[in-house]
Structures are given as structure tokens and as C-alpha cells.
Write a protein that holds these residues in place. Structure first.
Motif, PDB file in Angstrom:
ATOM      1  N   GLU A  12      37.734  36.291  46.644  1.00 32.65           N
ATOM      2  CA  GLU A  12      37.527  35.576  45.320  1.00 32.65           C
ATOM      3  C   GLU A  12      36.726  36.180  44.308  1.00 32.65           C
ATOM      4  OE1 GLU A  12      36.564  30.801  45.908  1.00 32.65           O
ATOM      5  OE2 GLU A  12      35.432  31.978  47.231  1.00 32.65           O
ATOM      6  N   LYS A  13      35.832  37.309  44.832  1.00 35.98           N
ATOM      7  CA  LYS A  13      35.182  38.106  44.002  1.00 35.98           C
ATOM      8  C   LYS A  13      36.005  39.081  43.253  1.00 35.98           C
ATOM      9  CE  LYS A  13      31.059  38.189  47.128  1.00 35.98           C
ATOM     10  NZ  LYS A  13      30.114  38.854  47.874  1.00 35.98           N
ATOM     11  N   GLU A  14      36.981  39.481  44.179  1.00 36.39           N
ATOM     12  CA  GLU A  14      37.918  40.454  43.432  1.00 36.39           C
ATOM     13  C   GLU A  14      38.844  39.784  42.432  1.00 36.39           C
ATOM     14  OE1 GLU A  14      40.209  42.112  46.836  1.00 36.39           O
ATOM     15  OE2 GLU A  14      38.058  43.178  47.882  1.00 36.39           O
ATOM     16  N   LYS A  15      39.414  38.588  42.934  1.00 36.33           N
ATOM     17  CA  LYS A  15      39.884  37.853  41.881  1.00 36.33           C
ATOM     18  C   LYS A  15      39.054  37.608  40.778  1.00 36.33           C
ATOM     19  CE  LYS A  15      43.680  35.540  40.827  1.00 36.33           C
ATOM     20  NZ  LYS A  15      44.778  35.997  40.488  1.00 36.33           N
ATOM     21  N   MET A  16      37.937  37.137  40.806  1.00 39.77           N
ATOM     22  CA  MET A  16      37.084  36.975  39.568  1.00 39.77           C
ATOM     23  C   MET A  16      36.976  38.345  38.773  1.00 39.77           C
ATOM     24  SD  MET A  16      33.987  34.825  41.079  1.00 39.77           S
ATOM     25  CE  MET A  16      34.123  33.329  41.911  1.00 39.77           C
ATOM     26  N   TRP A  17      36.779  39.426  39.216  1.00 39.43           N
ATOM     27  CA  TRP A  17      36.591  40.526  38.547  1.00 39.43           C
ATOM     28  C   TRP A  17      38.183  41.060  37.780  1.00 39.43           C
ATOM     29  CZ3 TRP A  17      38.609  45.937  39.143  1.00 39.43           C
ATOM     30  CH2 TRP A  17      37.631  46.717  38.249  1.00 39.43           C
ATOM     31  N   GLN A  18      39.047  40.812  38.516  1.00 42.25           N
ATOM     32  CA  GLN A  18      40.531  41.203  38.050  1.00 42.25           C
ATOM     33  C   GLN A  18      40.782  40.425  36.626  1.00 42.25           C
ATOM     34  OE1 GLN A  18      42.974  40.447  41.368  1.00 42.25           O
ATOM     35  NE2 GLN A  18      43.394  42.736  41.473  1.00 42.25           N
ATOM     36  N   LEU A  19      40.343  38.822  36.815  1.00 43.44           N
ATOM     37  CA  LEU A  19      40.663  37.970  35.923  1.00 43.44           C
ATOM     38  C   LEU A  19      39.770  38.400  34.608  1.00 43.44           C
ATOM     39  CD1 LEU A  19      41.052  34.607  37.730  1.00 43.44           C
ATOM     40  CD2 LEU A  19      42.934  35.867  36.632  1.00 43.44           C
ATOM     41  N   PHE A  20      38.667  38.856  34.707  1.00 40.95           N
ATOM     42  CA  PHE A  20      37.629  39.350  33.760  1.00 40.95           C
ATOM     43  C   PHE A  20      38.285  40.512  33.138  1.00 40.95           C
ATOM     44  CE2 PHE A  20      33.478  41.266  32.010  1.00 40.95           C
ATOM     45  CZ  PHE A  20      33.365  40.080  31.247  1.00 40.95           C
ATOM     46  N   SER A  36      31.586  27.559  39.056  1.00 41.32           N
ATOM     47  CA  SER A  36      30.845  27.414  37.863  1.00 41.32           C
ATOM     48  C   SER A  36      30.787  28.812  37.028  1.00 41.32           C
ATOM     49  CB  SER A  36      29.340  26.893  37.986  1.00 41.32           C
ATOM     50  OG  SER A  36      28.553  28.014  38.618  1.00 41.32           O
ATOM     51  N   PRO A  37      30.847  28.826  35.764  1.00 34.92           N
ATOM     52  CA  PRO A  37      30.621  29.850  34.865  1.00 34.92           C
ATOM     53  C   PRO A  37      29.554  30.782  35.445  1.00 34.92           C
ATOM     54  CG  PRO A  37      31.254  28.255  33.667  1.00 34.92           C
ATOM     55  CD  PRO A  37      30.853  27.582  34.919  1.00 34.92           C
ATOM     56  N   ASP A  38      28.397  30.201  35.817  1.00 32.68           N
ATOM     57  CA  ASP A  38      27.364  31.083  36.204  1.00 32.68           C
ATOM     58  C   ASP A  38      27.614  31.901  37.577  1.00 32.68           C
ATOM     59  OD1 ASP A  38      25.684  30.135  34.262  1.00 32.68           O
ATOM     60  OD2 ASP A  38      24.735  28.457  35.352  1.00 32.68           O
ATOM     61  N   THR A  39      28.398  31.175  38.488  1.00 33.25           N
ATOM     62  CA  THR A  39      28.584  31.806  39.651  1.00 33.25           C
ATOM     63  C   THR A  39      29.648  32.859  39.288  1.00 33.25           C
ATOM     64  OG1 THR A  39      28.387  29.685  40.797  1.00 33.25           O
ATOM     65  CG2 THR A  39      29.943  31.475  41.886  1.00 33.25           C
ATOM     66  N   VAL A  40      30.699  32.706  38.574  1.00 31.91           N
ATOM     67  CA  VAL A  40      31.490  33.964  38.121  1.00 31.91           C
ATOM     68  C   VAL A  40      30.868  34.797  37.694  1.00 31.91           C
ATOM     69  CG1 VAL A  40      33.546  34.447  36.660  1.00 31.91           C
ATOM     70  CG2 VAL A  40      33.431  32.023  37.804  1.00 31.91           C
ATOM     71  N   SER A  41      29.963  34.613  36.662  1.00 30.26           N
ATOM     72  CA  SER A  41      29.084  35.788  36.003  1.00 30.26           C
ATOM     73  C   SER A  41      28.394  36.746  37.047  1.00 30.26           C
ATOM     74  CB  SER A  41      28.174  35.095  34.960  1.00 30.26           C
ATOM     75  OG  SER A  41      27.410  36.157  34.336  1.00 30.26           O
ATOM     76  N   ARG A  42      27.797  35.928  37.801  1.00 26.59           N
ATOM     77  CA  ARG A  42      27.026  36.659  38.791  1.00 26.59           C
ATOM     78  C   ARG A  42      27.895  37.458  39.769  1.00 26.59           C
ATOM     79  NH1 ARG A  42      25.433  32.497  42.654  1.00 26.59           N
ATOM     80  NH2 ARG A  42      24.082  31.801  41.182  1.00 26.59           N
ATOM     81  N   TYR A  43      29.098  36.860  40.310  1.00 20.21           N
ATOM     82  CA  TYR A  43      29.979  37.737  41.170  1.00 20.21           C
ATOM     83  C   TYR A  43      30.617  38.846  40.351  1.00 20.21           C
ATOM     84  CZ  TYR A  43      28.200  35.014  44.996  1.00 20.21           C
ATOM     85  OH  TYR A  43      27.388  34.409  45.953  1.00 20.21           O
ATOM     86  N   HIS A  45      29.533  40.703  37.850  1.00 24.81           N
ATOM     87  CA  HIS A  45      28.646  41.474  37.550  1.00 24.81           C
ATOM     88  C   HIS A  45      28.400  42.265  38.861  1.00 24.81           C
ATOM     89  CE1 HIS A  45      28.076  40.652  33.243  1.00 24.81           C
ATOM     90  NE2 HIS A  45      27.747  39.684  33.665  1.00 24.81           N
ATOM     91  N   GLU A  46      28.067  41.491  39.937  1.00 24.88           N
ATOM     92  CA  GLU A  46      27.910  42.244  41.290  1.00 24.88           C
ATOM     93  C   GLU A  46      29.059  43.213  41.613  1.00 24.88           C
ATOM     94  OE1 GLU A  46      28.551  40.598  45.792  1.00 24.88           O
ATOM     95  OE2 GLU A  46      26.730  39.971  44.750  1.00 24.88           O
ATOM     96  N   TYR A  47      30.235  42.687  41.354  1.00 22.73           N
ATOM     97  CA  TYR A  47      31.518  43.627  41.833  1.00 22.73           C
ATOM     98  C   TYR A  47      31.646  44.535  40.725  1.00 22.73           C
ATOM     99  CZ  TYR A  47      36.177  44.548  43.495  1.00 22.73           C
ATOM    100  OH  TYR A  47      37.228  45.138  44.368  1.00 22.73           O
ATOM    101  N   GLU A  48      31.155  44.361  39.715  1.00 18.87           N
ATOM    102  CA  GLU A  48      31.291  45.490  38.617  1.00 18.87           C
ATOM    103  C   GLU A  48      30.370  46.812  39.111  1.00 18.87           C
ATOM    104  OE1 GLU A  48      30.578  44.850  34.675  1.00 18.87           O
ATOM    105  OE2 GLU A  48      32.697  44.996  34.241  1.00 18.87           O
ATOM    106  N   ALA A  49      29.210  46.366  39.332  1.00 22.83           N
ATOM    107  CA  ALA A  49      28.039  47.147  39.960  1.00 22.83           C
ATOM    108  C   ALA A  49      28.623  48.086  41.080  1.00 22.83           C
ATOM    109  CB  ALA A  49      26.783  46.643  40.121  1.00 22.83           C
ATOM    110  N   ALA A  50      29.222  47.435  41.890  1.00 26.23           N
ATOM    111  CA  ALA A  50      29.681  48.220  43.331  1.00 26.23           C
ATOM    112  C   ALA A  50      30.901  49.157  42.789  1.00 26.23           C
ATOM    113  CB  ALA A  50      30.333  46.982  44.303  1.00 26.23           C
ATOM    114  N   VAL A  51      31.550  48.588  42.111  1.00 31.99           N
ATOM    115  CA  VAL A  51      32.540  49.532  41.763  1.00 31.99           C
ATOM    116  C   VAL A  51      32.312  50.705  40.893  1.00 31.99           C
ATOM    117  CG1 VAL A  51      34.867  49.662  39.938  1.00 31.99           C
ATOM    118  CG2 VAL A  51      34.562  47.810  41.554  1.00 31.99           C
TER     119      VAL A  51
END
Length: 61
Positions: A12-20, A36-43, A45-51
């Protein structure tokens, strides 16, 4: 919306990041994935930092 307290999977985190990356907003992604949009935002940004960190480490000489 997903039940409160449900875990966000790595997929889900990867999918969120791809869609963003495709230009979708946190609200649109949240509606699509039923989060929720807050959950999407959190993950996103987390995934982006890891990448970013992985890219930094791989580019070190």
C-alpha cells in the motif's frame, strides 16, 4: 474508509507513492485506497525519505 487501527502494508505504501508521483493529491489517493489523506501523506513522505536515503547510499563512492 479502512477501520481505525488497521495496518498499512508495504505494498500500500508503494502504491500510495506511485500514485503521488503520477500527480494525484493525497485526497484522491485516500479515496481510491480508502485511507485518510493524513495517512496517505504520512506514508508517502516516509517512503520518499527511504527512497532518497537508498539513492544517497548507492551513489556514495
Amino acid at each position: 474508509m479502512a477501520a481505525k487501527g488497521t495496518r498499512v502494508t508495504q505494498k500500500e505504501k508503494e502504491k500510495m507513492w506511485q500514485l503521488f508521483q503520477d500527480g494525484n493529491s493525497f485526497v484522491k489517493i485516500g479515496k481510491k485506497l480508502r485511507r485518510s489523506p493524513d495517512t496517505v501523506s504520512r506514508y508517502v513522505h516516509e517512503y520518499e525519505a527511504a527512497v532518497s536515503a537508498a539513492g544517497y547510499i548507492l551513489n556514495q563512492k
